[in-house]
Scaffold this active site. Structure first.
Site, mmCIF file in Angstrom:
data_model
loop_
_atom_site.group_PDB
_atom_site.id
_atom_site.type_symbol
_atom_site.label_atom_id
_atom_site.label_comp_id
_atom_site.label_asym_id
_atom_site.label_seq_id
_atom_site.Cartn_x
_atom_site.Cartn_y
_atom_site.Cartn_z
ATOM 1 N N HIS A 107 0.840 -1.210 0.000
ATOM 2 C CA HIS A 107 0.000 0.000 0.000
ATOM 3 C C HIS A 107 0.873 1.257 0.000
ATOM 4 O O HIS A 107 0.738 2.130 -0.861
ATOM 5 C CB HIS A 107 -0.909 -0.020 1.232
ATOM 6 C CG HIS A 107 -1.793 1.182 1.364
ATOM 7 N ND1 HIS A 107 -3.122 1.165 1.013
ATOM 8 C CD2 HIS A 107 -1.542 2.440 1.795
ATOM 9 C CE1 HIS A 107 -3.650 2.364 1.221
ATOM 10 N NE2 HIS A 107 -2.709 3.164 1.710
ATOM 11 N N GLU A 108 1.784 1.325 0.942
ATOM 12 C CA GLU A 108 2.631 2.525 1.046
ATOM 13 C C GLU A 108 3.549 2.637 -0.165
ATOM 14 O O GLU A 108 3.830 3.739 -0.642
ATOM 15 C CB GLU A 108 3.438 2.507 2.343
ATOM 16 C CG GLU A 108 2.597 2.492 3.630
ATOM 17 C CD GLU A 108 1.528 3.575 3.703
ATOM 18 O OE1 GLU A 108 1.747 4.682 3.149
ATOM 19 O OE2 GLU A 108 0.461 3.326 4.299
ATOM 20 N N HIS A 144 1.770 4.467 -2.807
ATOM 21 C CA HIS A 144 1.834 5.927 -2.599
ATOM 22 C C HIS A 144 3.182 6.472 -3.089
ATOM 23 O O HIS A 144 3.251 7.478 -3.785
ATOM 24 C CB HIS A 144 1.706 6.257 -1.108
ATOM 25 C CG HIS A 144 0.285 6.267 -0.610
ATOM 26 N ND1 HIS A 144 -0.680 7.072 -1.147
ATOM 27 C CD2 HIS A 144 -0.311 5.594 0.412
ATOM 28 C CE1 HIS A 144 -1.830 6.891 -0.487
ATOM 29 N NE2 HIS A 144 -1.635 5.994 0.459
ATOM 30 N N GLU A 204 -4.666 7.973 -2.852
ATOM 31 C CA GLU A 204 -5.106 6.725 -2.233
ATOM 32 C C GLU A 204 -5.486 5.699 -3.299
ATOM 33 O O GLU A 204 -5.317 4.497 -3.095
ATOM 34 C CB GLU A 204 -6.282 6.992 -1.285
ATOM 35 C CG GLU A 204 -6.734 5.808 -0.450
ATOM 36 C CD GLU A 204 -5.748 5.393 0.643
ATOM 37 O OE1 GLU A 204 -4.730 6.102 0.856
ATOM 38 O OE2 GLU A 204 -5.986 4.349 1.261
#
Ligand code: MG
Length: 469
Positions: free
Chosen positions: A232-233, A236, A269
């Site tokens: 997830h990160e 980003h 996101e």
């Protein structure tokens, strides 16, 4: 960073914010911005630059220095109280500070101004041009159908609804660290540009061009949590790292702190969720990473790909947002969005929040939180005001649209993922989204590159195909 330094760092940040504000509102700078605004024949990048600068000037003209200072102090105090309250699971400790946050948010909305709902002024900070009426429409079109999907999945008795033993499996942190490192490597992350560290709340900090810091956490059990936090990160970070180099050190290619936003939080996101869920929880990705997982986690030698796939995608309504599955995640957001609006308009009083939260949790998730730490005190976000939560759902919706288009436009996408060839997909995303930085407002960029905006139909279709076939 040392906990005891939090207050000092907040003071320093507030001071820098004040300096930034004064520079932006400097008469000669404002005159230059006005002159630029009158120019004709600007290209898209120049127009974007003027738009972003004017956005900052407009906001700061409306928010007096004393207000911004008071706002920052309110948030710092609220966070300290929230941490204590959460630790003791006692909402009464947080309540007076939450009341201050509500008050300062109401004042902020009035100062910034709005045409429709006061919430408009706050959501615009994170998602340029987004309105409450449009958010209401998006949620109204999304959530009832999502409930329908959830009910069908839960009554299907499929593998997704069963508990996997892997959820209780302990792992060695150093081995999981090695897996996370290797996954960043196959995803083509240049470790001279990206650091991976540990923190309580996984986050991404873009510090400049070619410098992204991501953090993950290791709970020691249920390894998918740290794996998907990392992916997830990393999603980003990929966005931040792929903004066109020519835009770096311009208002289009950095995080403009004056409105604490990037291109938009929803779009940002969307990219973390894209990699975490649409790629990371897919069958092809399981195939791609299975050797890495098996090499480091001995217990996986007894599990096949299908079992790991079911474990990655288990659907279980619960009271905690972080780590919630794809099918139930947006109920957590719908609940928070509804509550935020009511707190802001004063229709819901801070004192009534814990009960109200629990009732809503039961309505949306079918689970009543065990205590206040898992209920109204669950998230840190409300120590920093309102308007942020809906961008999580916007992200999920946009990610589904992007995935739909990627599958249509990129030949052999699934095979490439299985073969660990991620460059074609990353290059495509770069051309479609990343490279532009803040050049376009989020809805304009989506429309330009994907032909439509935040349309939840793709998310529903994706979930139905994945979980109900
Ligand atoms: Mg995120």
């Amino acid at each position: 960073m040392p906990v005891n330094g939090a207050e000092g760092r907040a003071t320093a940040m507030a001071g820098l914010g004040g300096l930034y504000r004064n520079l932006l509102l400097d008469k000669s700078f404002v005159a230059l911005a006005e002159k630029a605004t009158r120019q004709r024949n600007l290209n898209d990048y120049e127009k974007g630059t003027v738009r972003v600068i004017n956005r900052g000037i407009r906001a700061f003209k409306k928010l007096p220095y004393e207000f911004v200072e008071k706002e920052n102090r309110t948030y710092v105090k609220a966070e300290i109280a929230w941490r204590r309250a959460k630790e003791r699971s006692d909402f009464r400790i947080f309540r007076p500070e939450l009341e201050e946050v509500i008050k300062i948010s109401q004042d902020k909305a009035e100062l910034l101004g709005y045409d429709g709902h006061p919430y408009d002024a706050l959501v615009d900070i994170h998602e340029e041009n987004m309105k409450t009426a449009e958010l209401d429409r998006i949620f109204a079109r999304f959530i009832p159908r999502l409930k329908h999907v959830r009910d069908r999945v839960m009554s299907s008795g499929s593998e997704f609804t069963k508990e996997s033993r892997l959820e209780h499996r302990k792992y060695a942190v150093d081995k999981m660290g090695r897996i996370n490192d290797q996954i960043l490597k196959i995803l083509n992350y240049d470790r001279d540009s990206v650091r991976l560290d540990v923190s309580t709340h996984p986050s991404t900090f873009p510090l400049g061009p070619k410098d992204a810091r991501i953090t993950t956490r290791y709970g020691g059990v249920n390894f998918k949590n740290t794996l998907f936090s990392t992916i997830h990160e990393a999603g980003h970070a990929l966005y931040d790292l792929n903004i066109d180099a020519s835009l770096s050190m311009t208002p289009l290619g950095r995080v403009p702190r004056f409105l604490s936003q990037c291109a938009s939080m929803g779009l940002h996101e969307s990219q973390s969720r894209f990699w975490e869920n649409f790629v990371g929880r897919g069958r092809s990705f399981v195939r791609a990473v299975m050797p890495i997982l098996r090499n480091n986690l001995d217990f996986l030698k007894r599990y096949d790909e299908e079992q790991v796939y079911a474990y990655f995608n288990s659907v279980r309504p619960g009271s905690i947002r972080t780590g919630a599955d794809e099918v139930t995640y947006d109920f957590h957001i719908a609940l928070r969005y509804e509550i935020e609006k009511l707190l802001l308009t004063g229709e819901l009083k801070a004192g009534d929040l814990p009960e109200f939260w629990n009732d809503k949790a039961e309505e949306f998730l079918g689970v009543r939180p065990k205590n206040e730490a898992e209920g109204a005190l669950q998230d840190i976000q409300w120590t920093m005001g309102f308007g942020y939560f809906p961008t999580y759902t916007l992200g999920n919706i946009a990610a589904a649209l992007v995935w739909h288009r990627a599958k249509r436009e990129l030949k052999g996408l699934e095979k490439n993922i299985r073969d660990r060839r991620f460059k074609p997909l990353q290059g495509w995303l770069r051309q479609k989204i990343y490279r532009y930085g803040l050049t376009y407002p989020p809805a304009v960029l989506l429309k330009k590159k994907f032909g439509e905006g935040y349309n939840p139909d793709y998310a529903i279709k994706y979930l139905e195909e994945k979980y109900l076939q």
